[in-house]
Write a protein that holds these residues in place. Sequence first.
Motif, PDB file in Angstrom:
ATOM      1  N   ASP A 188       5.968   4.361  -2.673  1.00  0.00           N
ATOM      2  CA  ASP A 188       7.416   4.395  -2.458  1.00  0.00           C
ATOM      3  C   ASP A 188       7.991   3.089  -3.002  1.00  0.00           C
ATOM      4  O   ASP A 188       7.826   2.028  -2.399  1.00  0.00           O
ATOM      5  N   ASP A 217       0.830  -1.207   0.000  1.00  0.00           N
ATOM      6  CA  ASP A 217       0.000   0.000   0.000  1.00  0.00           C
ATOM      7  C   ASP A 217       0.864   1.256   0.000  1.00  0.00           C
ATOM      8  O   ASP A 217       0.737   2.119   0.878  1.00  0.00           O
ATOM      9  N   THR A 218       1.717   1.363  -0.993  1.00  0.00           N
ATOM     10  CA  THR A 218       2.654   2.474  -1.028  1.00  0.00           C
ATOM     11  C   THR A 218       2.980   2.885  -2.449  1.00  0.00           C
ATOM     12  O   THR A 218       2.910   2.069  -3.368  1.00  0.00           O
TER      13      THR A 218
END
Length: 342
Positions: free
Chosen positions: A73, A70-71
């Motif tokens: 990055d 859930d990123t």
Amino acid sequence: MKIFLISIFSILLLSCSTNKKVTVNKLDKIDFVLAFGSCNRTDLPNLLWDDILNTQPDVWVWGGDNIYADTDDMEALRTIYTTQKKNKEYKKLIENVEIIGTWDDHDYGLNDGGVEFEAKVESQQEFLNFMNVPMDSPLRKQEGVYSSKKYDLEKGSINIIVLDTRYFRTSITLDTETDKRVKPNEYGVGTVLGEIQWAWLEKQLNQSNSDFNIIVSSVQFLSNEHGFEAWGNFPHEVDRLEKLISSSKAKGVVILSGDRHISEFSQKQIDGMNYPLIDFTSSGLTHAYKGFTGEPNPYRVGNVVFTESFGTLEFDFSSKKVDFKIIGDHGMVLQKLEQNYE
């Protein structure tokens, strides 16, 4: 056509379209074993990989939420993927079994996310790295992770069609009137696959000469009343896929899904098909909806399994039969379904 269901407990990709010659030696008339699962966290015990290996699968299919990141990055995403690949038992699977599959929202990078996710291009490359897709594969330049793989065996063939229900999926409609999370869009509004992927899928089914065609969808196709993500939130897309499956005359079509942290069998008789369409949901590998108390599913066959599990499909080409099994820790068969496709 007769279907036999035995409930054992009441509670509880990637590569481009290619052919691969497979030599298998299974017992009890099993010609090919497909194992699949979804919803796998790296920060929870991975208890099922030894059980998966014990089923002697010819292929492992990731059904999505293969990790939880859930990123946006990419370094953080890459770190979690690396952690999974270093898991001792999962490494044994990598060394012994071909692995294909798709993603879902938590490894895609945005919870309930779709076309709007700004890091999807970069996230796709990290997913392909996790799946050990060669750097020169056309999938590296394709938008979305959809793919297919045909397995040619001595007695017949299986085509595994892996869909991407994230990259092109348009907005869902939040339900502000009930306690459900989302509700169906107005008929005709939005898309699950996008037109490019739809055209590809139509070609896959219309041109298939395989004995079985297995469609991998990260979200459920048939179950449509629970108020979470599903094809049912785009009812016109459901109709489109059902009509395509029927009109294509593709043989032995089955849908595999995940996402829900429960496992169950759903089936529906589609006009023009001489066998029921089965949607086999297998979820989750490391964590399940153990507080499950029930939900509507007009197409459910048998009981919902809400402990950690994975799924297998055992193919017998001589009898055109598939045995579907939901399997838990220690190899316990939690539920099974048998379907003939003659």
